[in-house]
Design an enzyme around this catalytic site. Structure first.
Site, short mmCIF file in Angstrom:
data_model
loop_
_atom_site.label_atom_id
_atom_site.label_comp_id
_atom_site.label_asym_id
_atom_site.label_seq_id
_atom_site.Cartn_x
_atom_site.Cartn_y
_atom_site.Cartn_z
N CYS A 113 0.71 -1.21 0.04
CA CYS A 113 -0.03 -0.09 0.08
C CYS A 113 0.93 1.25 -0.03
CB CYS A 113 -1.01 -0.13 1.15
SG CYS A 113 -2.11 -1.55 0.98
N HIS A 248 -3.48 7.12 1.99
CA HIS A 248 -3.91 5.85 1.46
C HIS A 248 -5.37 5.62 2.04
CE1 HIS A 248 -4.03 1.64 0.76
NE2 HIS A 248 -3.95 1.32 2.13
N ASN A 278 -10.25 -0.19 -0.58
CA ASN A 278 -8.50 -0.01 -0.62
C ASN A 278 -7.94 -0.82 -1.87
OD1 ASN A 278 -6.04 -0.52 0.21
ND2 ASN A 278 -6.21 -1.36 2.00
#
Length: 321
Positions: A113, A248, A278
């Site tokens: 990520c 993020h 996500n």
């Protein structure tokens, strides 16, 4: 001074958009359960002919169009991904070929990520060092390929997509545009909290995502607030100087908690997790593109990008648009 200046952004999402209600038809979950714990309402799921490479290429084309540049003007491609098309070669080289670029530096970066932040620093360093003049930095993922669809603690959290930016070397004044600083970190002691249970040299399989959500949440809030303070402090700025934070997009509760810890008003935080879920390395450039295209991010503003992912890895970048 020579800086990497942001010229344009782009994004790409798979055609299939899946709501929580649709997901609940096959997974033991509900819209209320997902929204309350994550803020997620939709995610995009790639079809068999949509890959990390094709999505990354589409995002790159959109970024090039926004920047007003041709593909053959690019001399560096850095792709952040945890879900490459093949074990090798680098998916960045597949995107290079799809764009019709015969020769440029092209490689992948793997930091899950946080990958886009790692890729940004690599491109920024190469531009500042005179190795590259114009770079495509891409985050692209097809996380749906590595999800255990019987594990509702993880499968409801992720989606597929890609985002990209074009960076160009420019000589600017001290108060001019460009990437002002980047700060990266990693702590491999926490591997068991967020990982994939497979790999070429261990199981010989792709594996599936495994996560201990409560522990990840705690580390994320602490690490993200810390690295944002570190980044701003390195260039003599504070949270009060920030126009936008592009984080993020892992979980709306993490975004809220991090903003509170920094004393940032919620209206300065770009949030797309409700629409995209996500998307790992793609989430920061997806959110950046959304806020750039709808006019929220304007020239001359201070923008902070930040992310944390498996490893743990985490980082932040500060730029002036």
């Amino acid at each position: 001074m020579r800086r990497a200046v942001l010229l344009g952004t782009g994004s790409a999402l798979p055609a299939r958009r899946v709501s929580n209600a649709e997901l609940a038809e096959t997974v033991d979950t509900s819209d209320d359960w997902i929204v309350e714990r994550t803020g997620i309402r939709f995610r995009h799921i790639a079809s068999p002919d949509e890959t990390t490479g094709t999505l990354g290429c589409d995002a790159a084309k959109a970024a090039l169009a926004a920047a007003g540049k041709r593909a053959d003007e690019i001399d560096l491609i850095v792709l952040a991904t945890a879900t490459p098309d093949q074990t090798f070669p680098a998916t960045a080289t597949k995107i290079q070929a799809m764009l019709g670029i015969n020769d440029c530096v092209a490689f992948d970066v793997g930091a899950v990520c946080s990958g886009f932040l790692y890729a940004i620093q690599v491109a920024d360093s190469m531009i500042r060092g005179g190795v590259a003049t114009r770079a495509l930095v891409i985050g692209s993922e097809t996380f749906s390929r590595i999800l255990d669809w019987e594990d509702r603690a993880t499968c409801v959290l992720f989606g597929d997509g890609a985002g990209a930016v074009v960076l160009e070397a420019q000589d600017v004044a001290e108060d001019g545009p460009g990437i002002l600083t980047t700060k990266l970190h990693a702590d491999g002691r926490h591997n068991e909290l967020l990982y994939v249970d497979g790999g070429p040299s261990t199981t010989g399989t792709v594996g599936k995502v495994r996560m201990k959500g409560r522990e990840v949440f705690r580390h994320a809030v602490t690490n993200l607030a810390s690295v944002m303070d570190e980044s701003l402090g390195a260039i003599g700025l504070t949270a009060a100087d920030v126009d936008w934070v592009v984080p993020h997009q892992a979980n709306a509760r993490i975004l809220d908690a991090t903003a509170r810890k920094l004393g940032l008003p919620a209206e300065k935080v770009v949030v797309t997790v409700d629409q995209h879920a996500n998307t790992s390395a793609a989430s920061v450039p997806l959110a950046l593109d959304a806020a750039s295209r709808d006019g929220r991010i304007k020239p001359g503003q201070i923008v902070v990008l930040e992310a944390m992912g498996g490893g743990f890895t985490w980082g932040a970048a500060v730029l002036r648009t």
